[in-house]
Design an enzyme around this catalytic site. Sequence first.
Site, PDB file in Angstrom:
ATOM      1  N   GLU A  31       0.778  -1.136   0.040  1.00  0.00           N
ATOM      2  CA  GLU A  31       0.173  -0.136   0.079  1.00  0.00           C
ATOM      3  C   GLU A  31       0.875   1.278  -0.044  1.00  0.00           C
ATOM      4  OE1 GLU A  31      -2.050   0.201   3.667  1.00  0.00           O
ATOM      5  OE2 GLU A  31      -3.464   1.586   3.046  1.00  0.00           O
ATOM      6  N   LYS A  90      -9.373   2.354  -2.054  1.00  0.00           N
ATOM      7  CA  LYS A  90      -9.612   1.673  -0.595  1.00  0.00           C
ATOM      8  C   LYS A  90     -10.666   2.248   0.029  1.00  0.00           C
ATOM      9  CE  LYS A  90      -7.316   0.962   3.735  1.00  0.00           C
ATOM     10  NZ  LYS A  90      -6.032   1.331   4.540  1.00  0.00           N
ATOM     11  N   CYS A 108      -5.060  -3.525   2.584  1.00  0.00           N
ATOM     12  CA  CYS A 108      -4.966  -3.205   3.995  1.00  0.00           C
ATOM     13  C   CYS A 108      -6.247  -3.585   4.903  1.00  0.00           C
ATOM     14  CB  CYS A 108      -4.008  -2.186   4.332  1.00  0.00           C
ATOM     15  SG  CYS A 108      -3.279  -2.471   5.984  1.00  0.00           S
TER      16      CYS A 108
HETATM   17  C1  ACM Z   1      -4.056  -0.014   7.131  1.00  0.00           C
HETATM   18  O1  ACM Z   1      -4.928  -0.018   6.663  1.00  0.00           O
HETATM   19  N1  ACM Z   1      -2.828   0.724   6.506  1.00  0.00           N
HETATM   20  C2  ACM Z   1      -3.620  -0.532   8.700  1.00  0.00           C
END
Ligand code: ACM
Length: 274
Positions: A41, A112, A147
């Site tokens: 990420e 995301k 993530c």
């Molecule tokens: C995250 O979502 N970077 C913990």
Amino acid sequence: MKTITIAVVQFTPQFGKKKKNLARMQQLVANVTADIIVFPELCTTGYFFQTRDEVAMAAEPATGPAAEFFRNMALEHQAIVVAGFAERAGDSLYNACLVVVPEAAQPWVYRKTHLFYKEKICFDPGDTGFFVVKDARRGVNVGPMICYDWRFPEAARVLMLQGADVIVCPANLVTTAWRKVMPARAIENNVYLAVANRAGSEKRQNEQLTFQGESAIYDINGRVLTAAAASGDEVLQCKIDPRRARDKAFNALNNVVSDRQPQHYKELVMRQNF
Ligand code: ACM
């Protein structure tokens, strides 16, 4: 059996050092031969943004230099490249990842969905929803999540229901709970799952985040096929057979798709407040 090779790159991005980060990624994959290469990420910029203005300075459109960099990498390696980046789209800022297929004119961009901690201050929640990139040439369907999406089983479920053979998860994981959960996501969906976590730490405004490494690739039974150390840069590689993810039966009578009883799952959509 038609196998493909998946590579996961764990490394230690430096905050705000985009050029250095790109150079390091280039170096790490120089000798990699794989069909899919997954990076962490926000791997171009580093993670721990404090303000929206900081992100605005670092973010790029999905046609920007980072996308160009990963497209060149995809062409050079003839691989699908998945990599997190900070995306600017008009006035919006997303914690996003590119899915670059060498033969495709444009990359796919996943934004995301579930924002973690100060991301809520710095980014907009993703608006792409979950989708799967189907690559007939390599014979694999790739579903991205990023993530903290891991904490929502719906994310992996939706990707599986859209046909993902492999869930790819660029990550900057700061807890360790995911290590218990990711194998479950693989088992319950009968999919491969590749987590590209980062290593190292970032200290911003007197607050330090330590990233947990241990990137891993899980098979459809949740077994670790290969895993990295908790710290340090490492490239994991292993072979997978995407067709094994398409037969959802795990014995003569049970199947994790056709055994579902969605008429009893209505709360998943309906119930938002507790
Ligand atoms: C995250 O979502 N970077 C913990």
